[in-house]
Each structure stands twice: as structure tokens, then as C-alpha cells.
Design a protein around this motif. Structure first.
Motif, short mmCIF file in Angstrom:
data_model
loop_
_atom_site.label_atom_id
_atom_site.label_comp_id
_atom_site.label_asym_id
_atom_site.label_seq_id
_atom_site.Cartn_x
_atom_site.Cartn_y
_atom_site.Cartn_z
N GLU A 157 0.83 -1.21 0.00
CA GLU A 157 0.00 0.00 0.00
C GLU A 157 0.87 1.26 0.00
O GLU A 157 0.60 2.22 -0.74
N LYS A 158 1.92 1.24 0.81
CA LYS A 158 2.85 2.37 0.83
C LYS A 158 3.54 2.53 -0.52
O LYS A 158 3.68 3.65 -1.05
N PHE A 160 2.44 1.57 -3.52
CA PHE A 160 1.51 2.08 -4.53
C PHE A 160 1.22 3.57 -4.33
O PHE A 160 1.16 4.34 -5.30
N THR A 161 1.03 3.97 -3.07
CA THR A 161 0.71 5.38 -2.80
C THR A 161 1.84 6.29 -3.27
O THR A 161 1.59 7.35 -3.87
N GLU A 162 3.07 5.87 -3.05
CA GLU A 162 4.22 6.67 -3.49
C GLU A 162 4.24 6.80 -5.01
O GLU A 162 4.50 7.89 -5.55
N ILE A 164 1.64 6.42 -7.14
CA ILE A 164 0.48 7.19 -7.60
C ILE A 164 0.74 8.69 -7.39
O ILE A 164 0.44 9.52 -8.28
N ASP A 165 1.29 9.04 -6.24
CA ASP A 165 1.63 10.44 -5.97
C ASP A 165 2.66 10.95 -6.98
O ASP A 165 2.59 12.11 -7.42
N LEU A 234 -6.38 4.99 -5.37
CA LEU A 234 -6.15 5.21 -3.94
C LEU A 234 -7.40 4.88 -3.12
O LEU A 234 -7.30 4.30 -2.03
N GLU A 235 -8.57 5.24 -3.65
CA GLU A 235 -9.81 4.95 -2.94
C GLU A 235 -10.03 3.43 -2.83
O GLU A 235 -10.43 2.92 -1.78
N GLN A 237 -7.77 0.92 -2.95
CA GLN A 237 -6.85 0.22 -2.08
C GLN A 237 -7.09 0.52 -0.60
O GLN A 237 -6.61 -0.21 0.28
N SER A 238 -7.86 1.58 -0.31
CA SER A 238 -8.16 1.90 1.09
C SER A 238 -9.34 1.08 1.63
O SER A 238 -9.66 1.17 2.81
#
Length: 293
Positions: A157-158, A160-162, A164-165, A234-235, A237-238
């Protein structure tokens, strides 16, 4: 949650120690390979169902082993059949005498090639205590594997978030080049026409054609759709519900389509360089999203 994980557990039953190891890797569906001692064969289907309900997806290897506790003696399930060996010895000696050939120098290498010289006790079955220990160890091993999957999932998750950002930052970096790109396209077209001698140009028609051509290069819709895909990723994966890995894969494919269109429409070296960096971040996402449940 990741599909990658490992778990091991041990349970005791009388003089025996029953160990269960469970390992899983990514797979589109549940693909389970199981190695069991003969005594537990009749419980294989139940064990598969028990493990499969929890793991759901992945290429899963399950290994069950049984050991004697220190100081305990357990009769091995496999051994030499002495009566059969004795009968073969008599026959070989009789053949040697009758045919006039020497007896073998290495008796064991000869005798063990004959059938039925090794017996296997295939009638052994696990009792209720051993069966209960098997399921106890399996449940604990699966629980350990799921803990590993959760830890791996948090790391994913971390990751992917990096990425995507990073794509969102690169998308914003395109803005300054858009107006500059339109000016350069117009300038390049006018310079090309000026090089053609003795040609009368209808200024109104030229302006209309330029507007049409520049509109074809407009990337606002692609930018808006890509921004929506990034937010949707992001939505999604949350909300860790079953099957999210496949859904994230589909979103990543849609992101790829918009990025590719941006690259084909950019017609600008700096914008194309940004698109290449976006593709690199997306490929990292696509590679790792295969591990997501």
C-alpha cells in the motif's frame, strides 16, 4: 493484503510432533499443492478445504511432516522384508550351483533389486488425537501466513501510494508546456507554409485548419481522466475487500491507456520525457499489483 506469505506451526500428539508449513505466491486463482504422510491421506480433502477457505487465492504449497519426540521410539513405516530376502538368497545360491556361475560379491545390491524385498506399512492411519494435532498445526500455520500477508500488504500500500503520488506530480508538471506547445505548433506550420513559393493562402481557412489541428492535440480530457483514475486507485486500495487486486489491475490498465494517449498527443520533447517517467512508475505498479489479493 499480499498473496505472498509463509507460515509454520507444530502440534504434539503423544510421542509425535506434527509440523505444517504453508507457503503462498501470487496466482490468478487458488492452486494448492499438498504433501502429506500416508497416515493423513484420508484427511487431505478436509485439510484442503480448511486452508482454501482462509487463503482464497494464490499458488499454495502445504508440507506436513511427522517426527518422533526425543527419547521416543516409533516403528518405521518402511522396512526390509526378511522372509522374502531369505527366499531370494536360497534361489540365487541354487542358480549359482546349477548354472556354474559365481555367487554375487555384493549381495545387498542384487537382492534389493528384486520385488517385494522392502515392505511398506500402508495400513497405518492417524488416530483422533493425531488428526486433531494436524488441524491445530495447520490452523496456526495459516494464521502465521495471513499475518505475513497483512505485513506485506501494508508495504505494498505504501509502495503504490508513493507511485500514484509520483504520477500525479508528473501530470501537474505537464501544464507549463501546454501553451508553449500550441505556440510552437502554430509557428512550425506557418514556417513550413512560408517555405512554399508562389502559393496564395486563405488566412481564414488556414486559421480554421490550425484550430482543428491544435484541438486534435489537446490533452485536457486525458489529463482529467488520468487524475480520476489515480484518485480511484487510492480509494480502492483503502477498502481491503476480496478481489481488490484484480480491480486495481484493471484501474492500472486504464491509467496506462491515458498515459499512452498523452504521449502520442504531446508532440513536445519535454512533455514526452515526463510521459516516459509516468510510464516507468506505472510499470512498477503493474508488476506489484499481481501480488495483491
Amino acid at each position: 493484503m499480499s498473496m505472498t506469505g509463509f507460515g509454520k506451526a507444530v502440534a504434539l500428539s503423544g510421542s509425535k510432533k506434527i509440523s505444517v508449513e504453508v507457503k503462498s505466491l501470487n496466482s490468478k486463482q487458488l492452486d494448492m499443492n499438498m504433501r502429506l504422510p500416508h497416515a493423513f491421506r484420508e484427511h487431505e480433502l478436509e485439510l484442503r478445504s480448511r486452508i482454501g477457505k482462509v487463503l482464497e487465492r494464490g499458488k499454495v504449497d502445504v508440507i506436513v511432516s511427522v517426527e518422533a519426540l526425543p527419547g521416543e521410539n516409533i516403528t518405521p513405516a518402511t522396512g526390509l522384508n526378511l522372509e522374502v530376502l531369505e527366499a531370494y538368497v536360497k534361489q540365487v545360491k541354487a542358480a549359482s550351483e546349477k548354472l556354474g556361475i559365481p555367487e554375487p560379491a555384493d549381495w545387498y545390491s542384487v537382492l534389493l533389486r528384486f520385488p517385494d524385498t522392502i515392505h511398506t506399512d500402508t495400513t497405518e492411519t492417524a488416530d483422533e488425537s493425531e488428526t486433531a494435532a494436524l488441524f491445530e498445526a495447520a490452523d496456526k500455520a495459516v494464521a502465521a501466513l495471513m499475518g505475513h500477508r497483512r505485513a506485506e500488504g501494508e508495504a505494498l500500500e505504501k509502495f503504490f501510494t508513493e507511485r500514484i503520488d509520483r504520477i500525479a506530480e508528473l501530470l501537474a508538471a505537464i501544464d507549463p508546456y501546454e501553451k508553449e506547445r500550441v505556440v510552437k505548433v502554430r509557428q512550425r506550420l506557418e514556417e513550413g507554409l512560408a517555405k512554399i513559393p508562389a502559393v496564395e493562402i486563405d488566412k481564414g481557412r488556414l486559421e480554421a485548419e490550425m484550430i482543428f489541428y491544435i484541438e486534435k492535440l489537446d490533452v485536457n480530457e486525458e489529463k482529467q481522466r488520468l487524475a480520476k483514475h489515480l484518485a480511484y486507485f487510492l480509494e480502492t486500495q483503502s477498502h481491503p475487500t476480496p478481489g481488490q487486486g484484480k480491480k486495481l489491475g484493471f484501474i492500472a490498465q486504464e491509467m496506462g491507456r491515458e498515459i499512452n494517449t498523452l504521449g502520442s498527443k504531446s508532440n513536445h520533447a519535454d512533455m514526452q520525457a515526463i510521459v516516459v517517467r509516468m510510464k516507468d512508475a506505472l510499470e512498477q505498479i503493474k508488476e506489484q499489483v499481481l501480488n495483491v489479493m
